[in-house]
Design an enzyme around this catalytic site. Structure first.
Site, PDB file in Angstrom:
ATOM      1  CB  VAL A 144      -7.854   9.240  55.689  1.00  0.00           C
ATOM      2  CG1 VAL A 144      -6.338   9.147  55.620  1.00  0.00           C
ATOM      3  CG2 VAL A 144      -8.541   9.977  54.212  1.00  0.00           C
ATOM      4  CB  ILE A 180     -11.128   8.177  49.025  1.00  0.00           C
ATOM      5  CG1 ILE A 180     -10.698   7.689  47.765  1.00  0.00           C
ATOM      6  CG2 ILE A 180     -12.241   9.139  48.874  1.00  0.00           C
ATOM      7  CD1 ILE A 180     -11.751   6.885  47.151  1.00  0.00           C
ATOM      8  CD  GLU A 181      -5.929   5.424  46.846  1.00  0.00           C
ATOM      9  OE1 GLU A 181      -4.559   4.783  47.231  1.00  0.00           O
ATOM     10  OE2 GLU A 181      -6.112   5.536  45.754  1.00  0.00           O
ATOM     11  CG  MET A 182      -2.168   7.218  51.876  1.00  0.00           C
ATOM     12  SD  MET A 182      -0.728   6.945  51.514  1.00  0.00           S
ATOM     13  CE  MET A 182       0.252   7.117  52.851  1.00  0.00           C
TER      14      MET A 182
END
Lengths: 576, 322
Positions: free
Chosen positions: B87, B129-131
């Site tokens: 994201v 830092i992913e979803m």
């Protein structure tokens, strides 16, 4: 306490106690099932542990060329331990117990073993490559050394290959330090060997040292895997589990005690209830006895009251009868008495005549009788006789005596009727002339009937009926008395009819009285039912009549219209 | 008492059965690589729910990223980027491995920090830092109104939509993503003509060079850990491969520095770029690096190309369920 309240209380205690036990019981683990499951799970872990050992050995020996089966067993072992810690050996459940301590140590051992398996796999793979490649590159280098007439180097390479292989495969007789030294010694040959062999020398050195290093590590990890105490700990773990279970059993014992207490309490309560029921039963017996006695007394009282009532009814009837009888006797008695007075007067007038008759008789019988004296006496006799009036003549006295005799006969007939009525006992069945009975009744009831008009319409050729004279008289008396009371003292008309109806003689009493309404009509035969003022009637008249008619196997039918009058019909069977 | 006697008997029996099983396996094929299963037990309804969730961007904080964003199902379950973009365009540190055949891996993530797929699925959703979801509670809040999900959860799990339901369903879907019937699998099963001669030679080289020591089993890897640079220090390479300490970050064991899960090579030729940080763009360079740093030797280009040809024969059919 009321019995129903006691019973409800006992039920409440039983229900609360039962629910409590159920709650206690449901909170206890199912030990058998739990034991079986834990045992099965521990067996599974032990088997998987064996599998892991076995498969590690197979990998080490190159019997297995991939780790898929070893991974499968390792993952299954981890899962099995994790299942235990999520289930029966849940940290929260076994907290603070020996089981917790042992299981934690067991889990740690299992985790360490898992890590050791991973380390083993990694190093085993490395070892596999190096122990394969080291001899290969060593042989190539040996050839190069021989080509370059470097005998020592060639020997070193050959010896390094042999010792490394021997060490890697089965462990060397030579000390590890000496074998480890080969890597450096190989590296040092770079200076004497041709330049294009440099890379291979580097590779050889690396792989020899890697093989020796990986072999030590691989076998080190393998040894730790095979010697892991996981399997040994399983027995300790199971013992700890059993101990923990038996501690849980304490709560089961509590449940047992609770159950015993509950059962004992319930038995005691049931005992109390039984005792209460028993005393209740006894009381019931007594109460029933008392009630029965009361009823018996009441019944007897009633019975005697009824008899007394019947008696007083009889007495009442008798009173009425006596009044009637007195009236009937009074009339003939009056003129008999008056006749006797008259006869007495007339006889007194006869006394002087009778006296002169005595003088005359004495003179006539005297031998020295004087005719003159006799004549005088005779004259005086005739004068005295002529002084008596015509009314005092013996013919007249005879008439008076005859009348008196008739009066006495009349009194005698009334006394005869009275004798019959006073004969209250059930007499033997007789041939009864109904018409005669009606005549007797009417005679006796003359006082009750008073100025009411009596019309008799009696059949001439009635057969005799079978019955008791007095009782039939009483039936008729009661009916006529009722009829008289229901009718006006001046305008009342009572018709008495007799007729033959099939095999019965019907005697009907019809009055023009007030009549009986429908509701009362259904009750007129009940004992004590009366519409008369209190004290005037007993309410037994028709009832007694009904009973008597019943006893004669006859019928008593009453029909009535309010305002017009009542018809009471008695049916008596003809005497056979 | 613990039923030790019985246990011993059972143990002996197990070993015996195991022996028979193993010898059967060996009798079928002694090869270190085994064919992928063509038939696995799957709950289709749960997998269907999992598929929906796999593609659902609402699992990310700004509705931009789904699982499928980095694991391209229409591609080969991975993506062409070195490292994934989460994201707000944030870059991660590791390359997205293919989701295909991932159910056969003994652990998940490059560093093996997740034991299984459902454990894995719970990670990226709340990774900032992913979803980027702040928490699973927020995820459930977001999906609370989705009647279809709630109904399915109720039918299949007898509960409302929970974290467990979501990750179990996604895991079930991911288990269906297998690539069976590759030419090499058919070759293993007896179809000698399924692969070319070069590929056959490549397989022999793959074994003789020692690649197969780690890349073995039905997933050609994915069932063990290995140190990156076991024979040569990986820092000697000019890519940034030595920066990531790998499993050491999970275990803190000295030996675990730069240890990674050995990846499956099933789809290696389809899922460039390579290694944990995706820093190596070509398969040729990747094979070179492996042979140099892991096997401690050099490889002629001819051998390397044959090995790559062999790797191509490992690619099977795309998953039916995708």
């Amino acid at each position: 306490m009321k019995n129903s309240l006691l019973f409800a209380l006992i039920l409440l205690i039983a229900a609360i106690g039962g629910l409590g036990l159920l709650y206690l019981g449901s909170n206890l683990p199912d030990n058998d099932l739990a034991n079986r499951n834990v045992n099965a799970q521990l067996l599974k872990i032990d088997n998987l542990d064996s599998s892991v050992n076995e498969l590690s050995l197979r990998s080490r020996a190159n019997l297995d060329t991939n780790y898929d089966l070893l991974v499968r067993s390792t993952v299954a072992l981890e899962r099995a331990v994790s299942d235990l810690s999520l289930g029966y050996f849940n940290q929260e459940k076994i907290s603070g117990s020996l089981l917790e301590t042992r299981f934690n140590s067991f889990k740690a051992t299992a985790e360490i073993k898992s890590d050791q398996v991973e380390d083993f796999k990694s190093h085993n793979s490395v070892l596999r490559n190096s122990e394969k490649y080291a001899p290969m590159v060593g042989s190539q280098l040996s050839l190069i050394a021989r080509e370059n007439a470097l005998l020592d180097v060639e020997n070193l390479y050959r010896q390094a290959v042999i010792d490394t292989l021997e060490f890697a495969k089965q462990g060397s007789t030579k000390p590890v330090g000496e074998v480890s030294g080969y890597a450096d010694r190989i590296s040092q040959t770079e200076s004497v060997m041709p330049q294009d062999a440099a890379i291979k020398i580097l590779e050889f050195s690396k792989h020899v040292s890697t093989a020796i290093d990986a072999k030590q590590k691989t076998d080190g990890y393998l040894g730790q895997i095979l010697n892991s105490s996981l399997s040994d700990q399983i027995e300790d773990l199971y013992n700890a589990w059993s101990l923990w279970q038996s501690e849980q059993d304490n709560s089961q014992k509590v449940l047992q005690y609770c159950t015993i207490a509950y059962v004992a309490t319930m038995l005691a309560l049931i005992g109390v209830l039984a005792f209460r029921l028993r005393s209740l039963y006894n009381n019931l017996d007594q109460e029933v006895d008392a009630k029965a006695k009361e009823i018996k007394v009441a019944y007897e009282n009633l019975h005697s009251s009824e008899r007394k009532l019947q008696q007083s009814e009889k007495m009442a009837s008798l009173g009425q009868l006596v009044a009637g009888v007195a009236h009937e006797i009074n009339t003939p008695l009056g003129y008999i008495s008056s006749n006797i007075d008259t006869i007495k007067l007339k006889l007194n007038k006869m006394v002087p005549v009778l006296n002169k008759v005595e003088e005359l008789s004495d003179a006539a019988s005297n031998p020295s009788r004087e005719k003159t004296a006799l004549n005088t006496l005779l004259k005086e006799q005739i004068v005295a006789f002529r002084k008596i009036d015509a009314g005092s003549k013996p013919e007249r006295i005879n008439t008076l005596l005859k009348d008196s005799t008739e009066g006495l006969l009349e009194i005698k007939s009334i006394v005869d009727s009275l004798t019959n009525f006073s004969h209250v006992e059930d007499g033997p069945l007789q041939e009864v002339d109904v018409n005669e009975r009606i005549s007797s009744t009417l005679k006796m009831c003359a006082n009750v009937v008073g100025d009411r008009k009596i019309i008799t319409n009696l059949s001439d050729d009635l057969p005799m009926v079978s019955g008791v004279h007095n009782q039939i008289l009483q039936v008729f008396t009661n009916i006529i008395t009722n009829a008289a009371h229901a009718t006006d003292a001046q305008q009342g008309v009572i018709t008495v009819e007799t007729a033959l109806k099939d095999s019965d003689v019907e005697i009907a009493f019809i009055d023009n009285g007030s009549g009986i309404d429908d509701e009362s009509l259904t009750r007129v035969l009940d004992p004590f039912f009366t519409t008369k003022e209190v004290g005037e009637g007993t309410g037994l008249g028709l009832s007694i009549a009904h009973q008597i008619v019943d006893a004669h196997k006859g019928e008593l039918n009453i029909s009535s219209t309010v305002g017009e009058g009542t018809r009471v019909a008695v049916l008596l069977p003809v005497s056979v | 008492m613990f039923q030790k006697g019985f246990l011993r008997q059972l143990g002996v029996l197990t070993v015996a059965v195991l022996g028979v099983t193993l010898s059967t396996v060996k009798a079928q094929s002694g090869e270190p690589i085994q064919p992928l299963p063509t038939n696995i037990k799957i709950n289709d309804s749960i997998a269907a729910l999992g598929k929906q969730l796999f593609f659902d961007k609402r699992l990310s904080v700004d509705d931009t990223i789904s699982c499928a964003s980095c694991h391209d199902i229409d591609g080969w379950g991975a993506e062409a980027k070195s490292v994934s973009e989460g994201v707000k365009k944030q870059l991660g540190e590791r390359n997205s491995p293919t989701v295909f055949n991932s159910g056969l891996n003994f652990k998940q993530f490059w560093d093996g920090r997740a034991d299984d797929l459902s454990h894995q699925a719970s990670g990226p959703v709340v990774n900032p830092i992913e979803m980027g979801m702040p928490s699973w509670d927020k995820v459930l809040e977001k999906l609370e109104g989705d009647q279809e999900y709630q109904k399915a959860a109720n039918q299949l799990f007898g509960s409302a939509l929970t974290k467990d339901v979501i990750v179990e369903a996604i895991a079930e879907y991911e288990k269906t993503l297998l690539t069976p019937n590759s030419p090499f699998d058919r070759y293993l099963k007896g179809d000698a003509g399924a692969i070319s001669d070069v590929q056959k030679k490549g397989y022999e080289l793959f074994k003789s060079y020692g690649c197969v020591s780690c890349h073995q089993g039905m997933n050609v890897g994915g069932n063990m850990f290995q140190k990156f640079g076991v024979l040569e220090d990986i820092a000697m390479n000019d890519r940034s491969l030595s920066n990531d300490l790998g499993r050491y970050m999970v275990t803190n064991n000295e030996w675990d520095k730069r240890v990674f899960k050995v990846p499956s090579l099933r789809l290696a030729t389809k899922t460039a770029p390579y290694f944990h940080n995706g820093s190596v763009p070509t398969i040729e360079e990747a094979v070179d690096i492996m042979i140099k740093f892991q096997l401690g030797r050099s490889v002629p280009q001819q051998d390397r190309d044959a090995i790559i040809k062999f790797l191509e024969s490992l690619v099977g059919e795309k998953p039916k369920g995708s």
